[in-house]
Design a protein around this motif. Structure first.
Motif, PDB file in Angstrom:
ATOM      1  N   SER A   1       0.832  -1.196   0.000  1.00 56.42           N
ATOM      2  CA  SER A   1       0.000   0.000   0.000  1.00 56.42           C
ATOM      3  C   SER A   1       0.873   1.255   0.000  1.00 56.42           C
ATOM      4  CB  SER A   1      -0.931  -0.013   1.213  1.00 56.42           C
ATOM      5  OG  SER A   1      -1.632   1.202   1.301  1.00 56.42           O
ATOM      6  N   GLN A   2       1.894   1.273   0.836  1.00 55.42           N
ATOM      7  CA  GLN A   2       2.794   2.428   0.900  1.00 55.42           C
ATOM      8  C   GLN A   2       3.563   2.609  -0.404  1.00 55.42           C
ATOM      9  OE1 GLN A   2       3.334   5.012   3.044  1.00 55.42           O
ATOM     10  NE2 GLN A   2       1.429   4.225   3.906  1.00 55.42           N
ATOM     11  N   LEU A   3       3.945   1.516  -1.043  1.00 53.26           N
ATOM     12  CA  LEU A   3       4.682   1.613  -2.301  1.00 53.26           C
ATOM     13  C   LEU A   3       3.809   2.231  -3.396  1.00 53.26           C
ATOM     14  CD1 LEU A   3       7.459   1.061  -3.506  1.00 53.26           C
ATOM     15  CD2 LEU A   3       6.615  -1.180  -4.214  1.00 53.26           C
ATOM     16  N   ARG A   4       2.494   1.937  -3.363  1.00 54.79           N
ATOM     17  CA  ARG A   4       1.587   2.571  -4.326  1.00 54.79           C
ATOM     18  C   ARG A   4       1.535   4.085  -4.093  1.00 54.79           C
ATOM     19  NH1 ARG A   4      -1.069  -2.306  -3.547  1.00 54.79           N
ATOM     20  NH2 ARG A   4      -2.363  -1.535  -1.849  1.00 54.79           N
ATOM     21  N   GLN A   5       1.593   4.503  -2.832  1.00 51.03           N
ATOM     22  CA  GLN A   5       1.533   5.928  -2.495  1.00 51.03           C
ATOM     23  C   GLN A   5       2.891   6.619  -2.645  1.00 51.03           C
ATOM     24  OE1 GLN A   5      -0.335   6.507   1.348  1.00 51.03           O
ATOM     25  NE2 GLN A   5      -1.703   4.788   0.957  1.00 51.03           N
ATOM     26  N   HIS A   6       3.977   5.886  -2.428  1.00 50.20           N
ATOM     27  CA  HIS A   6       5.339   6.435  -2.470  1.00 50.20           C
ATOM     28  C   HIS A   6       6.207   5.516  -3.330  1.00 50.20           C
ATOM     29  CE1 HIS A   6       4.237   9.112   0.849  1.00 50.20           C
ATOM     30  NE2 HIS A   6       3.642   8.059   1.377  1.00 50.20           N
ATOM     31  N   PRO A   7       5.968   5.488  -4.649  1.00 48.31           N
ATOM     32  CA  PRO A   7       6.627   4.501  -5.508  1.00 48.31           C
ATOM     33  C   PRO A   7       8.142   4.651  -5.633  1.00 48.31           C
ATOM     34  CG  PRO A   7       5.402   6.076  -6.826  1.00 48.31           C
ATOM     35  CD  PRO A   7       5.055   6.351  -5.395  1.00 48.31           C
ATOM     36  N   ASN A   8       8.695   5.778  -5.224  1.00 48.63           N
ATOM     37  CA  ASN A   8      10.137   5.990  -5.354  1.00 48.63           C
ATOM     38  C   ASN A   8      10.858   6.005  -4.019  1.00 48.63           C
ATOM     39  OD1 ASN A   8       9.978   6.309  -8.220  1.00 48.63           O
ATOM     40  ND2 ASN A   8       9.082   8.316  -7.843  1.00 48.63           N
ATOM     41  N   ASP A   9      10.184   5.598  -2.949  1.00 51.23           N
ATOM     42  CA  ASP A   9      10.778   5.665  -1.621  1.00 51.23           C
ATOM     43  C   ASP A   9      11.661   4.439  -1.361  1.00 51.23           C
ATOM     44  OD1 ASP A   9      11.119   5.255   1.255  1.00 51.23           O
ATOM     45  OD2 ASP A   9       9.779   6.964   1.458  1.00 51.23           O
ATOM     46  N   PRO A  10      12.991   4.638  -1.260  1.00 55.34           N
ATOM     47  CA  PRO A  10      13.883   3.499  -1.058  1.00 55.34           C
ATOM     48  C   PRO A  10      13.629   2.757   0.255  1.00 55.34           C
ATOM     49  CG  PRO A  10      15.147   5.503  -1.500  1.00 55.34           C
ATOM     50  CD  PRO A  10      13.712   5.894  -1.397  1.00 55.34           C
ATOM     51  N   ALA A  11      13.215   3.458   1.314  1.00 56.28           N
ATOM     52  CA  ALA A  11      12.954   2.787   2.592  1.00 56.28           C
ATOM     53  C   ALA A  11      11.801   1.801   2.455  1.00 56.28           C
ATOM     54  CB  ALA A  11      12.665   3.815   3.683  1.00 56.28           C
ATOM     55  N   VAL A  12      10.755   2.200   1.751  1.00 53.80           N
ATOM     56  CA  VAL A  12       9.614   1.301   1.531  1.00 53.80           C
ATOM     57  C   VAL A  12      10.059   0.114   0.683  1.00 53.80           C
ATOM     58  CG1 VAL A  12       7.315   1.086   0.498  1.00 53.80           C
ATOM     59  CG2 VAL A  12       7.910   3.146   1.787  1.00 53.80           C
ATOM     60  N   MET A  13      10.835   0.388  -0.378  1.00 54.28           N
ATOM     61  CA  MET A  13      11.316  -0.693  -1.244  1.00 54.28           C
ATOM     62  C   MET A  13      12.153  -1.698  -0.457  1.00 54.28           C
ATOM     63  SD  MET A  13      12.522   1.234  -4.685  1.00 54.28           S
ATOM     64  CE  MET A  13      11.983   2.917  -4.858  1.00 54.28           C
ATOM     65  N   ILE A  14      13.055  -1.200   0.377  1.00 52.02           N
ATOM     66  CA  ILE A  14      13.927  -2.090   1.148  1.00 52.02           C
ATOM     67  C   ILE A  14      13.109  -2.920   2.125  1.00 52.02           C
ATOM     68  CG2 ILE A  14      15.758  -2.144   2.898  1.00 52.02           C
ATOM     69  CD1 ILE A  14      16.984   0.322   1.371  1.00 52.02           C
ATOM     70  N   ASN A  15      12.196  -2.278   2.860  1.00 50.21           N
ATOM     71  CA  ASN A  15      11.396  -3.028   3.835  1.00 50.21           C
ATOM     72  C   ASN A  15      10.508  -4.069   3.161  1.00 50.21           C
ATOM     73  OD1 ASN A  15      12.569  -1.604   5.853  1.00 50.21           O
ATOM     74  ND2 ASN A  15      10.728  -0.556   6.514  1.00 50.21           N
ATOM     75  N   LEU A  16       9.888  -3.699   2.045  1.00 49.77           N
ATOM     76  CA  LEU A  16       9.057  -4.669   1.327  1.00 49.77           C
ATOM     77  C   LEU A  16       9.930  -5.798   0.793  1.00 49.77           C
ATOM     78  CD1 LEU A  16       6.377  -5.653   0.242  1.00 49.77           C
ATOM     79  CD2 LEU A  16       6.632  -4.064  -1.693  1.00 49.77           C
ATOM     80  N   GLY A  17      11.098  -5.469   0.295  1.00 49.77           N
ATOM     81  CA  GLY A  17      12.029  -6.502  -0.168  1.00 49.77           C
ATOM     82  C   GLY A  17      12.403  -7.460   0.938  1.00 49.77           C
ATOM     83  N   ILE A  18      12.658  -6.938   2.124  1.00 50.29           N
ATOM     84  CA  ILE A  18      13.008  -7.787   3.264  1.00 50.29           C
ATOM     85  C   ILE A  18      11.857  -8.725   3.596  1.00 50.29           C
ATOM     86  CG2 ILE A  18      13.430  -7.767   5.765  1.00 50.29           C
ATOM     87  CD1 ILE A  18      15.044  -5.136   5.232  1.00 50.29           C
ATOM     88  N   ALA A  19      10.646  -8.166   3.686  1.00 49.98           N
ATOM     89  CA  ALA A  19       9.481  -8.994   4.020  1.00 49.98           C
ATOM     90  C   ALA A  19       9.265 -10.074   2.968  1.00 49.98           C
ATOM     91  CB  ALA A  19       8.237  -8.116   4.164  1.00 49.98           C
TER      92      ALA A  19
END
Length: 141
Positions: free
Chosen positions: A56-74
């Motif tokens: 959901s956060q990635l849809r709202q903030h598609p360029n945010d590296p912190a969101v990308m990293i956390n989603l990648g980890i999960a």
């Protein structure tokens, strides 16, 4: 030129190496809040909830590296390594570079953390440990 943001990066200490959940503190633009980065879900091991929140956060903030990293980890923790790799690589090449203070007192940036996540992915450090077969068998003597 990359944009540099200052953020605090709280950790869930995966495999003792200090990767995990981001907690934004100061940023020049609107960033996901602590709940949006699924910090609590990652720390508690609730990867399903973390993935749902982070998508959901990635849809709202598609360029945010912190969101990308956390989603990648999960995703890596659930075995979705190909999708995790894409997210880590996108964080690595993102125009935005976020300066991070880790829970162990180190300062790093999102690119270095993304590189570390890719290395951990390549060495299998996100994979769960195999369950030990506890089945008892009768042996003939």
């Amino acid at each position: 030129m990359p944009m540099l943001h200052k953020m605090t990066f709280g950790l869930a200490l995966l495999a003792g190496l200090g990767l995990a959940a981001a907690t934004p503190a100061i940023a020049q633009q609107v960033e996901p809040n602590r709940e949006g980065l699924a910090s609590a879900a990652l720390v508690s091991g609730d990867t399903s909830a973390a993935i749902e929140m982070l998508r959901s956060q990635l849809r709202q903030h598609p360029n945010d590296p912190a969101v990308m990293i956390n989603l990648g980890i999960a995703l890596a923790q659930t075995g979705s390594e190909a999708e995790a790799r894409v997210l880590f690589e996108n964080a690595l090449t993102s125009r935005d570079v976020i300066e991070l203070d880790t829970a162990d007192g180190r300062t790093t940036n999102s690119r270095k953390l993304a590189r570390l996540a890719i290395n951990m992915l390549e060495t299998g450090e996100f994979r769960p440990l195999p369950a030990v077969n506890q089945q008892l068998t009768l042996s003939e003597q």
